[in-house]
Enzyme design. Structure first.
Site, short mmCIF file in Angstrom:
data_model
loop_
_atom_site.label_atom_id
_atom_site.label_comp_id
_atom_site.label_asym_id
_atom_site.label_seq_id
_atom_site.Cartn_x
_atom_site.Cartn_y
_atom_site.Cartn_z
CE LYS A 281 44.23 48.33 44.09
NZ LYS A 281 44.82 48.44 45.46
CB ALA B 47 40.36 43.67 37.36
CG ASP C 274 40.44 49.74 44.45
OD1 ASP C 274 40.64 50.94 44.75
OD2 ASP C 274 40.90 48.79 45.11
#
Length: 307
Positions: A15, A110, A142
């Site tokens: 991101k 992620a 996140d």
């Protein structure tokens, strides 16, 4: 790539933060955030294979800098799913990295999101996306966004998400550095620089209007990061990166997250490649990448049937 029978391959995006507003730390030392995340076409793949216990291997960009012990976020995600469901099966997780380590692009997050989804499928745990997002919030601020992807407004610690309407796609040039920046160190510098008295974080409505309109020229006027100034104090050479992007004709450049990756916005793909070439020539980054956003969050790419 050939995967073992029964393996599940999940892809999750890195991101960038189009805006990052940071408030004063609370009593636990956490900073309230108001941010706009955009998932971009730089991915982490996690392949989960049947195994008796939990283990991890890594290949790809910065693989040698990724811990493979219990501190790894992907392993922590698998362990959390075990604890939550009572499942005792193991998994071997193999990570194929594209997102820079400690680059402000959420690569570890992620990995965690991809591991949650991959192990859920591998173990047939049957959790829905909402349940996975709740687990993701326990792993890091996140991680929920890496599950949901696209473009979203993050509040709280960045883990409370609201979808943002976006017209079209955007083209970004990423300047990746050799050496990462420690997120705790950047936030500590922010506090030392007066951040303990910062106002509550607030996003500019004009940014969200620009995103809906799909106009990169308008969006460029609203890219902002409250951590950029202190990150530049810690790593003055990042100023050279932003200057190079400016000389290259980028619409705007902004530090992603706590840095040190700089994201420069371009008009279209051709313009992005032109900007990237100039930034590359300036020798201000280890690597210069061209990506697009928004892209989807964590998703199953492949589920290999058992024999």
């Amino acid at each position: 790539m050939n995967h073992p029978p029964g393996a599940v391959c999940v892809r999750a995006p890195g991101k960038i933060n189009l805006a990052l507003r940071v408030g004063p730390p609370d009593e636990d030392g956490y900073h309230p955030l108001a941010t706009v995340f955009q998932a971009v076409s730089l991915h982490e793949d996690v392949i989960a294979s049947p195994a008796d216990s939990l283990s991890l291997t890594v290949e790809g960009r910065d693989a040698d800098r990724v811990p493979t012990d219990g501190s790894n976020l992907a392993l922590r995600a698998a362990r959390l799913l075990q604890e939550h469901t009572g499942i005792t099966a193991g998994a071997h997780l193999h990570i194929v990295k594209q997102v820079p380590v400690a680059g402000g692009m959420g690569g570890g997050s992620a990995d965690a999101a991809a591991a949650l989804l991959a192990c859920d499928q591998l173990w047939d745990a049957g959790l829905d996306r909402g349940q996975l997002v709740e687990l993701a919030r326990r792993l890091g601020a996140d991680v929920p966004f890496a599950l949901t992807g696209l473009t979203a407004i993050g509040s709280g610690r960045g883990d409370v998400l609201t979808s943002a309407m976006v017209g079209g796609s955007y083209h970004w040039v990423l300047a990746v550095q050799d050496e990462g920046l420690s997120t705790p160190e950047v936030f500590a510098a922010f506090d030392d620089d007066g951040g303990t008295h910062a106002p509550p974080p607030h996003l500019d409505d004009a940014l969200l209007v620009a995103l809906r309109g799909g106009d990169p020229l308008e969006l460029a006027r609203h890219l902002t990061n409250d951590l950029e100034e202190v990150a530049l104090d810690l790593r003055p050479e990042l100023g050279d990166v932003i200057a190079a992007a400016d000389r290259a004709g980028a619409l705007a450049a902004v530090l992603s997250g706590s840095g040190p990756t700089v994201a420069a916005l371009a008009i279209d793909e051709r313009h992005a490649r032109s900007v990237a070439a100039v930034v590359q020539e300036a020798e201000v980054a280890r690597e210069v990448l061209v990506v697009t956003g928004p892209v989807p969050g964590a998703r199953v790419l492949e589920q290999v049937s058992g024999t």
